[in-house]
Scaffold this active site. Structure first.
Site, PDB file in Angstrom:
ATOM      1  N   GLY A  53      44.052  29.887 -40.225  1.00  0.00           N
ATOM      2  CA  GLY A  53      43.024  28.624 -40.535  1.00  0.00           C
ATOM      3  C   GLY A  53      41.809  28.785 -39.564  1.00  0.00           C
TER       4      GLY A  53
ATOM      5  NE  ARG B 130      40.750  67.229 -56.591  1.00  0.00           N
ATOM      6  CZ  ARG B 130      40.078  68.171 -56.680  1.00  0.00           C
ATOM      7  NH1 ARG B 130      38.699  67.719 -56.581  1.00  0.00           N
ATOM      8  NH2 ARG B 130      40.212  69.568 -56.354  1.00  0.00           N
TER       9      ARG B 130
ATOM     10  CG  ASP C 192      29.805  39.081 -44.370  1.00  0.00           C
ATOM     11  OD1 ASP C 192      29.539  38.603 -43.351  1.00  0.00           O
ATOM     12  OD2 ASP C 192      30.102  40.071 -44.596  1.00  0.00           O
TER      13      ASP C 192
ATOM     14  NE  ARG D   9      25.471  49.743 -41.045  1.00  0.00           N
ATOM     15  CZ  ARG D   9      26.953  49.027 -40.499  1.00  0.00           C
ATOM     16  NH1 ARG D   9      27.931  49.805 -40.222  1.00  0.00           N
ATOM     17  NH2 ARG D   9      26.746  47.778 -40.771  1.00  0.00           N
TER      18      ARG D   9
ATOM     19  N   GLY E 184      26.423  44.756 -45.340  1.00  0.00           N
ATOM     20  CA  GLY E 184      25.951  44.400 -44.112  1.00  0.00           C
ATOM     21  C   GLY E 184      25.919  42.954 -44.063  1.00  0.00           C
TER      22      GLY E 184
ATOM     23  CB  SER F  24      30.355  51.345 -45.005  1.00  0.00           C
ATOM     24  OG  SER F  24      30.279  50.444 -46.094  1.00  0.00           O
TER      25      SER F  24
ATOM     26  CG  ASP G 230      29.306  48.140 -48.126  1.00  0.00           C
ATOM     27  OD1 ASP G 230      29.229  48.768 -47.014  1.00  0.00           O
ATOM     28  OD2 ASP G 230      29.202  46.903 -48.009  1.00  0.00           O
TER      29      ASP G 230
ATOM     30  CE  LYS H 261      38.017  70.968 -51.889  1.00  0.00           C
ATOM     31  NZ  LYS H 261      37.375  71.659 -53.327  1.00  0.00           N
TER      32      LYS H 261
END
Length: 315
Positions: A232, A29, A259, A90, A39, A92, A14, A27
């Site tokens: 809730g 910045r 999580d 991977r 994960g 993220s 991450d 771009k």
């Protein structure tokens, strides 16, 4: 050996940062980035540590990003059981637009798994499914892994005396909702996921609880935990239906709330607490997580403070 095992088949390296405005073309910045091992299952193990518990994280890692991921795990306070895979773990990216405080989340796919790799994973996992252990399988699946892999893992867990908590999404959740048995010890989903799986719309805790009871009676899971976001969370078993309502909180980042909830629930259940007490602690942990920026997880001190403000209502 710890009483809790987490399983992460599709971990993510991450990266989180912020920028004034997200616009196409030029771009952008960004501010200095922070890096975290992510994960579902890994985040559950990280949250368990922050809540004062102990777990072991079974993690599938590969390639250069896998090596960087493992280096981040070295700083965490839990045991790691690594399963080596082909390809790169991977990545993220989470970006907060500071002008609006909106958060943009980009998820890259994991490497493709071949059937032989899935079979090897199940064989490697078997020795970690010990009697009496709470097992948390959380997060998405890598491409190539069968959508019903959770039912296969659950069958192994039951055979070896473990109890599986499942928190997943997409095709894996659809497959879980059709679990032929044995039932999962606990299945977690939110209202939007329940709608995706069932094709119905749920507008109240009672409607969500009714659907959860259908899954319990159908042998899909012994217990359901069904979140309605900041409103809730519903808890359902064959004998009870209740709704845990948190206090009103200002959300800085939604990353890690689910999580953190699962971590608190697993920790309480591993200590012999009831579903009702476990869900109350889960709601408090999720509440503490939304008060933290970027990919930070729950805080025990804040969760303990919120816990006293969680209201439990019968459905």
């Amino acid at each position: 050996m710890s009483d809790i095992l987490t399983i992460t088949l599709n971990p993510a390296y991450d990266v989180s940062t912020s920028v004034g405005t997200v616009t196409p073309g030029p771009k952008l910045r960004c501010e200095p980035a922070t890096y975290d091992p992510g994960g579902g299952g890994v985040n559950v193990s990280r949250a368990i540590s922050r809540l004062g518990g102990v777990s072991t994280a079974f993690v599938a890692l590969g390639g250069q990003t896998g090596a960087m991921f493992h280096a981040l795990l070295d700083a965490e306070d839990f045991e790691v059981a690594q399963f080596e895979i082909e390809g790169n773990t991977r990545q993220s990216l989470a970006v907060i637009e500071t002008s609006t405080r909106q958060q943009y989340r980009f998820q890259l796919p994991g490497p493709d798994w071949r059937p032989k790799q899935t079979a090897a994973m199940l064989e490697h996992l078997r020795s970690h499914l010990t009697r009496g252990r709470i097992v948390v399988m959380s997060g998405s699946l890598p491409p190539g892994v069968p959508a019903d892999i959770a039912s296969t893992v659950n069958k192994l867990a039951v055979e070896r005396g473990s109890r599986l908590i499942l928190d997943t999404s997409g095709a894996a959740l659809v497959a879980a909702a059709a679990n032929p048995g044995p039932p999962f010890a606990l299945l977690r989903m939110d209202g939007a996921e329940a709608t995706e799986v069932s094709g119905r719309t749920f507008t109240s805790p009672a409607e969500l609880a009714d659907y959860g009871l259908e899954l319990v009676r159908g042998g899909v899971a012994e217990q359901l935990v069904m979140s309605m976001g900041a409103t809730g969370t519903v808890g359902v078993s064959a004998t009870e239906r209740f709704f845990c309502r948190p206090p009103k909180l200002e959300t800085l980042s939604a990353i890690g709330a689910g999580d953190s909830m699962v971590a608190a629930i697993a920790l309480e259940l591993s200590q012999g607490m009831s579903l009702r007490d476990a869900v109350r602690h889960g709601v408090a942990a999720a509440g503490s997580a939304v008060l933290t920026p970027a990919t930070e997880l729950c805080s025990k001190a804040t969760a303990d403070e919120i816990l006293g403000q969680v209201v439990t209502e019968e459905i």
